[in-house]
Motif scaffolding. Structure first.
Motif, PDB file in Angstrom:
ATOM      1  N   ARG A 161       8.252  34.669 -17.814  1.00  0.00           N
ATOM      2  CA  ARG A 161       9.166  33.564 -18.200  1.00  0.00           C
ATOM      3  C   ARG A 161       8.816  32.865 -19.353  1.00  0.00           C
ATOM      4  NH1 ARG A 161      11.848  30.695 -13.231  1.00  0.00           N
ATOM      5  NH2 ARG A 161      13.842  31.187 -14.385  1.00  0.00           N
ATOM      6  N   GLN A 162       7.550  32.721 -19.920  1.00  0.00           N
ATOM      7  CA  GLN A 162       7.175  32.134 -20.906  1.00  0.00           C
ATOM      8  C   GLN A 162       7.056  32.922 -22.241  1.00  0.00           C
ATOM      9  OE1 GLN A 162       3.384  30.287 -19.862  1.00  0.00           O
ATOM     10  NE2 GLN A 162       4.398  29.116 -17.879  1.00  0.00           N
ATOM     11  N   ARG A 163       7.369  34.243 -22.162  1.00  0.00           N
ATOM     12  CA  ARG A 163       7.387  35.003 -23.293  1.00  0.00           C
ATOM     13  C   ARG A 163       8.945  35.239 -23.889  1.00  0.00           C
ATOM     14  NH1 ARG A 163       3.244  36.910 -20.057  1.00  0.00           N
ATOM     15  NH2 ARG A 163       1.285  36.684 -20.981  1.00  0.00           N
ATOM     16  N   GLU A 164       9.292  35.033 -25.159  1.00  0.00           N
ATOM     17  CA  GLU A 164      10.346  35.651 -25.714  1.00  0.00           C
ATOM     18  C   GLU A 164      10.699  37.074 -25.816  1.00  0.00           C
ATOM     19  OE1 GLU A 164      13.364  33.650 -29.138  1.00  0.00           O
ATOM     20  OE2 GLU A 164      10.955  33.608 -29.651  1.00  0.00           O
ATOM     21  N   VAL A 165      11.846  37.593 -25.317  1.00  0.00           N
ATOM     22  CA  VAL A 165      12.233  38.731 -25.516  1.00  0.00           C
ATOM     23  C   VAL A 165      12.763  39.325 -26.981  1.00  0.00           C
ATOM     24  CG1 VAL A 165      13.490  40.830 -24.408  1.00  0.00           C
ATOM     25  CG2 VAL A 165      12.558  38.915 -23.103  1.00  0.00           C
ATOM     26  N   ASP A 214      16.297  45.978 -33.623  1.00  0.00           N
ATOM     27  CA  ASP A 214      17.034  45.194 -34.846  1.00  0.00           C
ATOM     28  C   ASP A 214      16.322  44.012 -34.990  1.00  0.00           C
ATOM     29  OD1 ASP A 214      17.484  44.053 -32.552  1.00  0.00           O
ATOM     30  OD2 ASP A 214      19.637  44.223 -32.680  1.00  0.00           O
ATOM     31  N   GLY A 215      15.176  43.630 -34.333  1.00  0.00           N
ATOM     32  CA  GLY A 215      14.704  42.417 -34.582  1.00  0.00           C
ATOM     33  C   GLY A 215      15.186  41.122 -33.982  1.00  0.00           C
ATOM     34  N   LYS A 216      16.186  41.341 -33.136  1.00  0.00           N
ATOM     35  CA  LYS A 216      16.836  40.384 -32.537  1.00  0.00           C
ATOM     36  C   LYS A 216      16.099  39.667 -31.501  1.00  0.00           C
ATOM     37  CE  LYS A 216      21.205  38.760 -30.724  1.00  0.00           C
ATOM     38  NZ  LYS A 216      22.838  39.180 -30.187  1.00  0.00           N
ATOM     39  N   LYS A 217      16.255  38.271 -31.395  1.00  0.00           N
ATOM     40  CA  LYS A 217      15.556  37.328 -30.250  1.00  0.00           C
ATOM     41  C   LYS A 217      16.708  37.402 -29.405  1.00  0.00           C
ATOM     42  CE  LYS A 217      12.408  34.815 -33.628  1.00  0.00           C
ATOM     43  NZ  LYS A 217      11.812  33.468 -33.795  1.00  0.00           N
ATOM     44  N   LEU A 218      16.287  37.544 -28.063  1.00  0.00           N
ATOM     45  CA  LEU A 218      17.283  37.665 -26.979  1.00  0.00           C
ATOM     46  C   LEU A 218      17.013  36.391 -26.274  1.00  0.00           C
ATOM     47  CD1 LEU A 218      17.148  41.255 -26.124  1.00  0.00           C
ATOM     48  CD2 LEU A 218      18.647  40.221 -27.476  1.00  0.00           C
ATOM     49  N   LYS A 245       8.545  47.730 -24.170  1.00  0.00           N
ATOM     50  CA  LYS A 245       7.481  48.681 -24.864  1.00  0.00           C
ATOM     51  C   LYS A 245       6.105  47.733 -25.086  1.00  0.00           C
ATOM     52  CE  LYS A 245      10.354  51.845 -25.701  1.00  0.00           C
ATOM     53  NZ  LYS A 245      10.363  53.201 -24.991  1.00  0.00           N
ATOM     54  N   LYS A 246       6.244  46.596 -24.896  1.00  0.00           N
ATOM     55  CA  LYS A 246       4.628  46.064 -25.133  1.00  0.00           C
ATOM     56  C   LYS A 246       4.960  44.643 -24.537  1.00  0.00           C
ATOM     57  CE  LYS A 246       0.652  45.360 -26.775  1.00  0.00           C
ATOM     58  NZ  LYS A 246      -0.531  45.820 -26.037  1.00  0.00           N
ATOM     59  N   ILE A 247       4.046  44.096 -23.719  1.00  0.00           N
ATOM     60  CA  ILE A 247       4.215  42.719 -23.327  1.00  0.00           C
ATOM     61  C   ILE A 247       2.851  42.013 -23.879  1.00  0.00           C
ATOM     62  CG2 ILE A 247       3.823  41.117 -21.307  1.00  0.00           C
ATOM     63  CD1 ILE A 247       5.283  43.435 -19.552  1.00  0.00           C
ATOM     64  N   GLY A 248       3.129  41.100 -24.924  1.00  0.00           N
ATOM     65  CA  GLY A 248       1.867  40.354 -25.640  1.00  0.00           C
ATOM     66  C   GLY A 248       1.810  39.024 -25.055  1.00  0.00           C
ATOM     67  N   ASN A 249       0.905  38.430 -25.730  1.00  0.00           N
ATOM     68  CA  ASN A 249       0.690  36.999 -25.083  1.00  0.00           C
ATOM     69  C   ASN A 249       1.723  36.000 -25.305  1.00  0.00           C
ATOM     70  OD1 ASN A 249      -2.033  37.381 -24.345  1.00  0.00           O
ATOM     71  ND2 ASN A 249      -2.665  37.280 -26.499  1.00  0.00           N
ATOM     72  N   ASP A 250       2.561  36.135 -26.394  1.00  0.00           N
ATOM     73  CA  ASP A 250       3.767  35.448 -26.564  1.00  0.00           C
ATOM     74  C   ASP A 250       4.859  35.910 -26.484  1.00  0.00           C
ATOM     75  OD1 ASP A 250       1.758  33.389 -27.375  1.00  0.00           O
ATOM     76  OD2 ASP A 250       1.698  34.224 -29.404  1.00  0.00           O
ATOM     77  N   VAL A 251       5.094  37.363 -26.776  1.00  0.00           N
ATOM     78  CA  VAL A 251       6.526  37.821 -26.588  1.00  0.00           C
ATOM     79  C   VAL A 251       6.542  39.077 -25.908  1.00  0.00           C
ATOM     80  CG1 VAL A 251       7.117  37.094 -28.975  1.00  0.00           C
ATOM     81  CG2 VAL A 251       5.959  39.341 -28.643  1.00  0.00           C
ATOM     82  N   ILE A 252       7.684  39.650 -25.607  1.00  0.00           N
ATOM     83  CA  ILE A 252       7.899  40.945 -24.835  1.00  0.00           C
ATOM     84  C   ILE A 252       8.595  41.625 -25.924  1.00  0.00           C
ATOM     85  CG2 ILE A 252       9.015  42.270 -22.926  1.00  0.00           C
ATOM     86  CD1 ILE A 252       8.405  39.579 -21.122  1.00  0.00           C
ATOM     87  N   LEU A 253       8.293  42.879 -26.313  1.00  0.00           N
ATOM     88  CA  LEU A 253       8.989  43.750 -27.043  1.00  0.00           C
ATOM     89  C   LEU A 253       9.581  44.705 -26.439  1.00  0.00           C
ATOM     90  CD1 LEU A 253       6.274  44.143 -30.033  1.00  0.00           C
ATOM     91  CD2 LEU A 253       7.975  42.632 -29.980  1.00  0.00           C
ATOM     92  N   PHE A 276      22.091  48.794 -28.167  1.00  0.00           N
ATOM     93  CA  PHE A 276      22.213  47.368 -27.640  1.00  0.00           C
ATOM     94  C   PHE A 276      23.749  46.757 -27.892  1.00  0.00           C
ATOM     95  CE2 PHE A 276      22.064  42.641 -28.206  1.00  0.00           C
ATOM     96  CZ  PHE A 276      21.483  42.592 -26.951  1.00  0.00           C
ATOM     97  N   THR A 277      24.299  46.246 -26.880  1.00  0.00           N
ATOM     98  CA  THR A 277      25.554  45.510 -27.199  1.00  0.00           C
ATOM     99  C   THR A 277      25.434  44.456 -26.409  1.00  0.00           C
ATOM    100  OG1 THR A 277      26.447  46.430 -25.176  1.00  0.00           O
ATOM    101  CG2 THR A 277      26.997  47.696 -27.170  1.00  0.00           C
ATOM    102  N   GLU A 278      26.312  43.349 -27.248  1.00  0.00           N
ATOM    103  CA  GLU A 278      26.279  42.007 -26.489  1.00  0.00           C
ATOM    104  C   GLU A 278      27.026  41.993 -25.118  1.00  0.00           C
ATOM    105  OE1 GLU A 278      25.338  38.809 -27.764  1.00  0.00           O
ATOM    106  OE2 GLU A 278      24.595  40.105 -29.705  1.00  0.00           O
ATOM    107  N   PRO A 279      26.282  41.196 -24.241  1.00  0.00           N
ATOM    108  CA  PRO A 279      26.901  41.032 -22.870  1.00  0.00           C
ATOM    109  C   PRO A 279      28.523  40.715 -22.609  1.00  0.00           C
ATOM    110  CG  PRO A 279      25.324  39.389 -23.201  1.00  0.00           C
ATOM    111  CD  PRO A 279      25.330  39.939 -24.394  1.00  0.00           C
ATOM    112  N   LYS A 280      28.910  41.032 -21.824  1.00  0.00           N
ATOM    113  CA  LYS A 280      30.257  40.725 -21.551  1.00  0.00           C
ATOM    114  C   LYS A 280      30.334  39.317 -20.608  1.00  0.00           C
ATOM    115  CE  LYS A 280      32.048  45.325 -21.517  1.00  0.00           C
ATOM    116  NZ  LYS A 280      32.703  46.373 -20.767  1.00  0.00           N
ATOM    117  N   LYS A 281      31.297  38.500 -21.121  1.00  0.00           N
ATOM    118  CA  LYS A 281      31.409  37.029 -20.469  1.00  0.00           C
ATOM    119  C   LYS A 281      32.036  37.372 -18.881  1.00  0.00           C
ATOM    120  CE  LYS A 281      32.717  34.415 -24.405  1.00  0.00           C
ATOM    121  NZ  LYS A 281      33.537  33.599 -25.146  1.00  0.00           N
TER     122      LYS A 281
END
Length: 86
Positions: A8-12, A17-21, A65-73, A79-84
């Motif tokens: 939960r402490q790592r950004e996905v 496309d390099g997008k931060k989710l 693909k990879k779980i690092g110290n700060d991020v999850i790749l 990829f599509t945006e989630p539906k409301k």
């Protein structure tokens, strides 16, 4: 060993496309097999839609693909945006 609270402490980040989710809010766990099926990241909400829910990103575990110290790749090329949600 990796704890759920550590995830939960790592950004996905989507490496396609390099997008931060965002950050993981929940896990989809197969209790019978004892494995994680997917991670769930809440989609950002729009400022004007105070009461609207933006949906969630449900990312299959196989797409990580990879779980690092700060991020999850992850890699989601289709990829599509989630539906409301309602």
């Amino acid at each position: 060993m990796l704890k759920a609270s550590d995830l939960r402490q790592r950004e996905v980040i989507n490496i396609a496309d390099g997008k931060k989710l965002g950050f993981i809010s929940d896990l989809d766990i197969d209790v019978e097999e004892g494995r994680i099926r997917a991670v769930i990241v809440p989609a950002p909400t729009k400022i004007l839609s105070v009461f609207g829910k933006g949906g969630d990103y449900v990312i299959p575990w196989e797409k990580i693909k990879k779980i690092g110290n700060d991020v999850i790749l992850i890699e989601l090329s289709d990829f599509t945006e989630p539906k409301k949600g309602m």
